[in-house]
Design a protein around this motif. Structure first.
Motif: not given
Length: 109
Positions: A7-10, A76-79, A90-93, A103-109
């Motif tokens: 349940d990670g969040q970036i 900032f990372i949670r989970g 960094l995520g494209e969306e 703050l925005l929420s995104t993903d990473v790879s």
């Protein structure tokens, strides 16, 4: 590489979001610093973040070609976990997470 616990969040600030850019983790922020940043200027919690101490703050540097210095920002990372010296993309969306904190929420790879 970010290790996601399911349940990670970036979170990144809207003005620092660079979709699809590579970055390197420079260092981890102290918990007290992260908590202060994830609250309002009055020290109040925002509705989206009930427990700011669940987030781990990091200083990251984008790996942008062509500039004398690559931009440095906070993430900032949670989970999930990431360590100094790690690189990721960094995520494209992204979606708006907290208008109050910008703050925005995104993903990473």
């Amino acid at each position: 590489m970010v290790q996601d616990n399911g349940d990670g969040q970036i979170l990144v600030f809207t003005y620092d979001y660079e979709a699809g850019e590579d970055f390197e983790v420079i260092s981890q922020l102290e918990t007290s610093t992260t908590v202060r940043i994830l609250q309002t200027a009055d020290g109040e919690a925002v509705p989206e973040i009930s427990q700011p101490d669940e987030y781990v703050g990091h200083v990251v540097r984008y790996q942008v070609d062509g500039g004398p210095v690559s931009p440095t920002t906070l993430m900032f990372i949670r989970g999930g976990t990431i360590s100094s010296g790690d690189s990721a993309t960094l995520g494209e969306e992204a979606t708006m997470f907290s208008p109050t904190l910008n703050l925005l929420s995104t993903d990473v790879s």
